[in-house]
Design a protein around this motif. Structure first.
Motif, PDB file in Angstrom:
ATOM      1  N   GLU A  33      40.874  53.312  47.775  1.00 39.96           N
ATOM      2  CA  GLU A  33      39.670  54.120  47.889  1.00 39.96           C
ATOM      3  C   GLU A  33      39.152  54.363  46.487  1.00 39.96           C
ATOM      4  O   GLU A  33      39.936  54.669  45.572  1.00 39.96           O
TER       5      GLU A  33
ATOM      6  N   GLU B 158      36.097  52.608  50.828  1.00 43.21           N
ATOM      7  CA  GLU B 158      37.443  52.170  51.153  1.00 43.21           C
ATOM      8  C   GLU B 158      37.402  50.649  51.190  1.00 43.21           C
ATOM      9  O   GLU B 158      36.497  50.069  51.807  1.00 43.21           O
TER      10      GLU B 158
ATOM     11  N   SER C 229      31.879  55.269  52.759  1.00 41.77           N
ATOM     12  CA  SER C 229      32.000  56.485  53.562  1.00 41.77           C
ATOM     13  C   SER C 229      31.162  57.643  53.035  1.00 41.77           C
ATOM     14  O   SER C 229      31.002  58.655  53.723  1.00 41.77           O
TER      15      SER C 229
END
Length: 309
Positions: free
Chosen positions: A172, A78, A204
């Motif tokens: 993202e 992100e 992530s």
């Protein structure tokens, strides 16, 4: 004749999926984890810039043999792009090199995204670990040199616009090995005629490790308060992910203890049975759920390439 030195630390093996904080370098993080766990060896699978946070898989002991398989995995980031300034480092740390009063609309940004999906050509940032004539690009950049870094192909599997503000846009991206998100921000800004740089970055996901496996550094350092050494190390070891998790994408074969012994001695084993795989360039051998070896299957044999204690 002098005796070989005994390695310092514990011969533990496994992965620690660290949630790296901002303003903490990847090498610094590996050193801290190696010290906390009193491990003989440690290494990471994919650098995160100091200004980036998120998933930094750290291999301890024999798990360092599986680092290349994680390096090749997909990653999800992100990131935030701030418009109006291009910077020497393509992030907040560098000096401003270009500026613009223009700000892109949401429609302009969305129209750009298909150009950055699939296999694309990308020039890494000046401040990167790319080697130029044997020197790291970031070392040359810090010495004031501007070097020509050749472009290379990277793969963008998915690119999503999450939110738009006047001066910033939030994205993202799911991408393959070697992708520089800072380069995406730089190139977005150039294509939109407004310039841009990364002002926020978080990783992530690094295949095959899930987001919920991440452990904040503060949670680990808090265990330093446990005075009993064995109790402290046991509490830390509870966070380790089995070494074999890094190889979950490879075909697996189950073997006996006798076969495991042969593989550990560096010898091939014969694979019998109707369901035995015929040929695999890489596969994993497991005995009793434990990782024994990575090897090649061919001509009815499993031939070990890397053996685990």
């Amino acid at each position: 004749m002098s005796k070989p030195r005994k390695p310092k630390g514990r011969p533990i093996s496994g992965w620690l999926i660290l949630d790296k904080p901002v303003d903490f370098g990847s090498t610094e993080a590996v050193g801290k984890i190696k010290w906390l766990f009193n491990a003989q060896k440690a290494g990471h699978a994919g650098t995160l810039d100091p200004l980036a946070s998120g998933m930094l898989p750290i291999a301890l002991g024999d798990a360092t043999k599986t680092v290349p398989y994680v390096m090749d995995g997909r990653k999800i980031y992100e990131f935030t792009v701030t418009w109006g300034e291009e910077r020497a480092s393509d992030d907040l740390e560098g000096e401003v090199t270009n500026s613009s009063e223009k700000r892109p609309t949401e429609e302009e940004i969305r129209a750009l995204l298909p150009n950055y999906t699939g296999v694309i050509s990308q020039v890494p940032p000046q401040f990167s670990a790319i080697k130029i004539a044997g020197e790291r690009a970031y070392d040359l950049a810090r010495d004031g040199e501007t070097v020509g870094i050749p472009s290379r192909e990277v793969e963008i599997h998915r690119l999503t616009l999450l939110k738009v503000e006047r001066d910033r846009a939030f994205f993202e991206v799911e991408c393959g090995k070697g992708t520089y998100v800072r380069s995406l921000a730089r190139d977005f800004g150039r294509d939109l005629g407004c310039f841009g740089h990364i002002s926020g970055l978080r990783r992530s996901f690094v295949a095959p490790f899930a987001e919920d496996m991440m452990v904040p550094l503060a949670e680990l350092t808090a265990l330093e308060a446990i005075e009993d050494r064995d109790e402290r190390l046991a509490a830390l070891d509870a966070f380790l992910v089995d070494t074999s998790e890094a190889l979950s994408a490879l075909p697996q074969i189950r073997i006996s203890d006798d076969q495991a012994h042969r593989l550990r001695m560096g010898n091939p084993i014969i694979l019998r049975g109707r369901d035995a795989p015929v040929a695999e360039p890489e596969a994993v051998a497991l005995a009793g759920g434990k990782l024994i070896a990575i090897g090649e299957i061919g001509e009815g044999e499993f031939r070990p390439k890397r053996v685990f204690a």
